[in-house]
Design an enzyme around this catalytic site. Structure first.
Site, short mmCIF file in Angstrom:
data_model
loop_
_atom_site.label_atom_id
_atom_site.label_comp_id
_atom_site.label_asym_id
_atom_site.label_seq_id
_atom_site.Cartn_x
_atom_site.Cartn_y
_atom_site.Cartn_z
N ILE A 30 -35.28 -5.79 37.18
CA ILE A 30 -36.44 -6.69 37.28
C ILE A 30 -37.21 -6.54 38.59
CG2 ILE A 30 -35.41 -8.41 35.76
CD1 ILE A 30 -34.94 -10.12 38.33
N TYR A 31 -36.70 -5.78 39.55
CA TYR A 31 -37.40 -5.64 40.82
C TYR A 31 -38.73 -4.92 40.60
CZ TYR A 31 -33.07 -6.91 43.29
OH TYR A 31 -31.94 -7.55 43.76
N GLY A 32 -39.80 -5.63 40.87
CA GLY A 32 -41.13 -5.04 40.69
C GLY A 32 -41.41 -4.67 39.25
N GLY A 33 -40.80 -5.40 38.31
CA GLY A 33 -41.00 -5.09 36.91
C GLY A 33 -40.51 -3.69 36.53
N GLY A 34 -39.48 -3.23 37.23
CA GLY A 34 -38.95 -1.89 36.97
C GLY A 34 -39.46 -0.84 37.95
#
Length: 314
Positions: free
Chosen positions: A47-51
């Site tokens: 989920i970091y930065g939406g992938g």
């Protein structure tokens, strides 16, 4: 990593800001400096930065450093775009892992972590997903993220008690731990010791506050000055935290090192801690952290910091 055969660097490179506050060119410089200094553990999440964080890690690991030189740790379980906030079902976990592997451009992750507990999925179903991933060669070790002590112990003890799941040892738990947050000492660290696991301590610098940068206000370039990070830092800008920071500064002056070195060394050398995860925004910040690798606190200073930061009773 706990009682396992997996060895990692004492300092882990966190990549939560990669693709957002830290762009890819800067990330490449950070990863190069980290590996050159002997660092191995690189921590990310789906989920970091939406992938985007995983995508950057994947491009850099296949182009800037060698895959064999790093231990990649990622996480699955949060579903911010789904109809439920978290999902540790076999269906979601195995699909999420495949998506992470594509972004990371690798055929396996060294440490796969259950990012958050899902009370709606049976423990044995989640563990069966870990087992399936290991049998497929996609996962080497497993860990947990935002779990309480009893939740971690439930998953770890189920895994150890059943020969069916014995191939995927749960060797780590991730938790915030610093001189400003010593809550893990009450229950989580004893639970990890009982299960032969190690702690990956995130935010060991108290969300940046223990670097002493906020002693005289909020600097313009700091996290607290950014709208999307201000609420993250604000809880540690209180009076109690200020007293702890002053104790850290006193120790730093006496040793001739920076407050950052004192705060980080206190966490890294704590019993039960496998690694401390740092998330520098710039390469200069990372290089300062790496230069403090050899700092060790004398017992009397460690005891004084323990007293100054002792947590109030639960």
């Amino acid at each position: 990593m706990g009682g396992s055969g997996l060895w990692v660097s004492r300092t882990a490179l966190g990549t939560m800001t990669w693709g957002k506050d830290t762009q890819e060119e800067e990330a490449a410089d950070q990863l190069t400096a980290f590996v050159d200094a002997g660092g191995t553990l690189v921590d990310t999440a789906d989920i970091y930065g939406g992938g985007q964080s995983e995508r950057i890690v994947g491009r850099l690991v296949s182009g800037v450093v060698r895959r064999d030189d790093v231990i990649i740790a990622t996480k699955s379980g949060h579903t911010p775009q789904g109809y439920r906030p978290c999902d540790l079902s076999r269906r979601h976990l195995l699909a999420a892992l495949d998506a992470s592997l594509r972004r990371l451009r690798t055929d396996h992750v060294d440490l796969w972590q259950l990012h958050v507990r899902d009370g709606d999925t049976p423990v044995e179903e989640t563990l069966s997903a870990l087992d399936a991933a290991q049998r497929a060669g996609k996962v080497r070790y497993a860990g947990t993220g935002d779990f309480t002590a009893w939740q971690f112990a439930t998953y770890a003890s189920w895994q150890r008690a059943s020969t069916r799941f014995a191939g995927v040892p749960i060797v780590t738990a991730g938790c915030e731990y610093s001189l400003l947050n010593r809550a893990p000492e009450r229950e989580l660290l004893p639970a990890l010791a009982d299960q032969g696991a190690g702690l990956i301590a995130w935010s060991p610098l108290g969300r940046g506050v223990l670097s002493a940068q906020y002693r005289n206000g909020i600097p313009d370039a700091s996290r607290a000055s950014r709208s999307h990070m201000a609420q993250f830092v604000e809880p540690y800008l209180d009076e109690r935290s200020g007293r702890v920071v002053e104790s850290v500064c006193t120790a730093a002056e006496g040793l001739g090192v920076s407050p950052l070195a004192v705060a980080l060394s206190w966490v890294r050398d704590r019993e039960g801690v496998a690694a401390a995860t740092v998330g520098p925004r710039t390469t200069a910040q990372l290089e300062e952290i790496l230069s403090m690798e050899g700092v060790e606190l004398p017992r009397e200073i460690r005891d004084a910091l323990d007293d100054a930061s002792s947590a109030p009773p639960p």
